[in-house]
Scaffold this motif. Structure first.
Motif, PDB file in Angstrom:
ATOM      1  N   SER A   8       0.659  -0.988  -0.439  1.00 36.93           N
ATOM      2  CA  SER A   8       0.236   0.266   0.167  1.00 36.93           C
ATOM      3  C   SER A   8       0.687   1.030  -0.139  1.00 36.93           C
ATOM      4  CB  SER A   8      -1.062  -0.263   1.519  1.00 36.93           C
ATOM      5  OG  SER A   8      -1.462   0.979   0.905  1.00 36.93           O
ATOM      6  N   GLN A  10       1.579   5.883  -1.971  1.00 36.39           N
ATOM      7  CA  GLN A  10       1.223   6.640  -2.347  1.00 36.39           C
ATOM      8  C   GLN A  10       1.968   7.226  -4.180  1.00 36.39           C
ATOM      9  OE1 GLN A  10       2.372  10.349  -3.254  1.00 36.39           O
ATOM     10  NE2 GLN A  10       0.678  10.427  -3.515  1.00 36.39           N
ATOM     11  N   ASN A  44     -12.336   0.135  -7.174  1.00 30.71           N
ATOM     12  CA  ASN A  44     -13.106   0.703  -5.098  1.00 30.71           C
ATOM     13  C   ASN A  44     -12.730  -1.253  -5.286  1.00 30.71           C
ATOM     14  OD1 ASN A  44     -12.255   3.226  -4.658  1.00 30.71           O
ATOM     15  ND2 ASN A  44     -14.722   3.657  -5.488  1.00 30.71           N
ATOM     16  N   ILE A  47      -9.562  -2.806  -5.297  1.00 27.89           N
ATOM     17  CA  ILE A  47      -8.505  -2.486  -4.008  1.00 27.89           C
ATOM     18  C   ILE A  47      -9.447  -3.193  -2.380  1.00 27.89           C
ATOM     19  CG2 ILE A  47      -7.786  -0.827  -2.404  1.00 27.89           C
ATOM     20  CD1 ILE A  47      -6.070  -0.887  -4.705  1.00 27.89           C
ATOM     21  N   SER A  68      -2.908  11.211   1.834  1.00 30.77           N
ATOM     22  CA  SER A  68      -4.019  10.770   0.527  1.00 30.77           C
ATOM     23  C   SER A  68      -5.515   9.681   1.221  1.00 30.77           C
ATOM     24  CB  SER A  68      -3.274   9.186   0.267  1.00 30.77           C
ATOM     25  OG  SER A  68      -3.919   8.517  -0.878  1.00 30.77           O
ATOM     26  N   ARG A  69      -6.329  10.051   0.720  1.00 27.63           N
ATOM     27  CA  ARG A  69      -6.867   9.218   1.634  1.00 27.63           C
ATOM     28  C   ARG A  69      -8.169   7.946   0.833  1.00 27.63           C
ATOM     29  NH1 ARG A  69     -12.523  13.088  -1.228  1.00 27.63           N
ATOM     30  NH2 ARG A  69     -13.931  11.563   0.163  1.00 27.63           N
ATOM     31  N   SER A  70      -7.143   7.425  -0.730  1.00 32.47           N
ATOM     32  CA  SER A  70      -7.659   6.603  -0.866  1.00 32.47           C
ATOM     33  C   SER A  70      -5.866   5.442   0.096  1.00 32.47           C
ATOM     34  CB  SER A  70      -6.346   5.935  -2.301  1.00 32.47           C
ATOM     35  OG  SER A  70      -7.131   6.922  -3.216  1.00 32.47           O
ATOM     36  N   CYS A  71      -5.261   6.350  -0.129  1.00 30.13           N
ATOM     37  CA  CYS A  71      -4.287   5.468   1.496  1.00 30.13           C
ATOM     38  C   CYS A  71      -5.237   5.117   3.076  1.00 30.13           C
ATOM     39  CB  CYS A  71      -2.967   5.664   1.642  1.00 30.13           C
ATOM     40  SG  CYS A  71      -1.522   6.144  -0.414  1.00 30.13           S
ATOM     41  N   LYS A  73      -8.636   5.196   3.165  1.00 34.58           N
ATOM     42  CA  LYS A  73      -9.048   3.639   3.313  1.00 34.58           C
ATOM     43  C   LYS A  73      -8.885   2.509   3.426  1.00 34.58           C
ATOM     44  CE  LYS A  73     -11.696   5.313  -0.595  1.00 34.58           C
ATOM     45  NZ  LYS A  73     -12.383   5.383  -1.814  1.00 34.58           N
ATOM     46  N   GLU A  74      -7.740   2.349   1.937  1.00 33.31           N
ATOM     47  CA  GLU A  74      -7.081   0.887   1.755  1.00 33.31           C
ATOM     48  C   GLU A  74      -6.180   0.006   3.851  1.00 33.31           C
ATOM     49  OE1 GLU A  74      -3.446   0.573  -0.621  1.00 33.31           O
ATOM     50  OE2 GLU A  74      -5.085   2.242  -2.420  1.00 33.31           O
TER      51      GLU A  74
END
Length: 297
Positions: A8, A10, A44, A47, A68-71, A73-74
């Protein structure tokens, strides 16, 4: 059933993480990365599937990762699913805070801060990562056959392949190991303490199983099943059959180390003393210096 190691990261660190991915895969570890066939269709969903099939997730920690919002969430999803987290530190002079600090608190991160200095440093960092993954999840991973396309170079020994029975601690300066001798200590308050010594040779008595406690760790010898402890009154390291406050430890990364040999600091939680070696003997110090540095092996 979960089966792989998820990386995981960025996007700014994609090149380094891709290099790490390829090296882990070459060594036979089942590793998942989004740009390596991990994402098809809805991102989504892909992931989420990557997290759901992960035995281990390795967050590559930087300020950009934390922002990071994506990181977020993961890693939050992985934490919710109780996936084993093995953090990797990429940023110098920085520590995780906010949501990332909360999730990774108390976890031993792997130092990749100077991994790109040269290939020797990179190899040492990768070996540290492999060993930490195997320590935490070696019993859960199905290893693959390592790739052997390059035949002109000597094969590098794959030390990670055998899961070690526990952690072994070698003092950075004295080159001595924490060894459970099993000899009883004559103590006025108790007859249950045994001696813990320093030994030049690693062996089974030098391995300690790590057991999570309430904001601490206990270390139980794999041979004697006795717990590592420290008594500040006599500046004494000992082992006991059942743990109490004296056997509560904190294991911390040594931020000052540049050797990439998995340098750590062992701190007794109850006394606040750092476990050190001076003049060939154990001692507990109230502040950190080089005598407090240990290498994980």
């Amino acid at each position: 059933m979960p089966s792989h190691i998820m990386l995981s990261y960025q996007w700014d660190d994609q090149a380094l993480v891709k290099k790490i991915h390829d090296r882990l895969k070459d060594d036979g570890l089942p590793v998942w990365m989004d740009i390596e066939g991990g994402v098809t269709g809805n991102i989504n969903d892909a992931i989420a599937a990557g997290v759901e099939e992960a035995v281990v997730i390795c967050p590559f920690m930087t300020p950009a990762y934390q922002a990071s919002r994506s990181c977020k969430k993961e890693l939050n999803y992985a934490d919710t699913r109780e996936v084993i987290i093995v953090p990797v530190m990429l940023a110098k002079n920085w520590e995780a805070t906010e949501w990332l600090g909360l999730i990774t608190a108390g976890r031993l991160w792997v130092d990749f801060r100077n991994a790109e200095r040269d290939e020797e440093h990179f190899e040492m960092c990768v070996r540290s990562l492999e060993e930490e993954i195997m320590f935490n999840a070696g019993h859960l991973l199905a290893e693959e056959e390592p790739q052997t396309e390059v035949v002109d170079q000597p094969e590098t020994p794959k030390h990670f392949r055998k899961k070690k029975p526990g952690r072994s601690f070698r003092h950075a300066l004295a080159n001595l190991y924490i060894y459970e001798s099993g000899e009883q200590i004559i103590h006025p308050a108790t007859d249950t303490r045994h001696t813990v010594e320093l030994d030049e040779t690693p062996g089974d008595h030098c391995y300690w199983q790590e057991i999570k406690g309430n904001g601490c760790k206990y270390y139980r010898n794999v041979v004697t099943n006795r717990y590592l402890g420290f008594d500040p009154n006599g500046d004494e390291v000992h082992s006991v059959a059942s743990p109490s406050e004296s056997e509560e430890w904190l294991l911390l990364v040594d931020h000052t180390d540049q050797s990439h040999q998995r340098a750590v600091i062992i701190k007794n939680k109850h006394s606040g003393r750092f476990l050190a070696v001076q003049n060939g003997s154990f001692t507990g110090l109230t502040s950190y210096n080089e005598d407090c540095k240990w290498f994980l092996e």
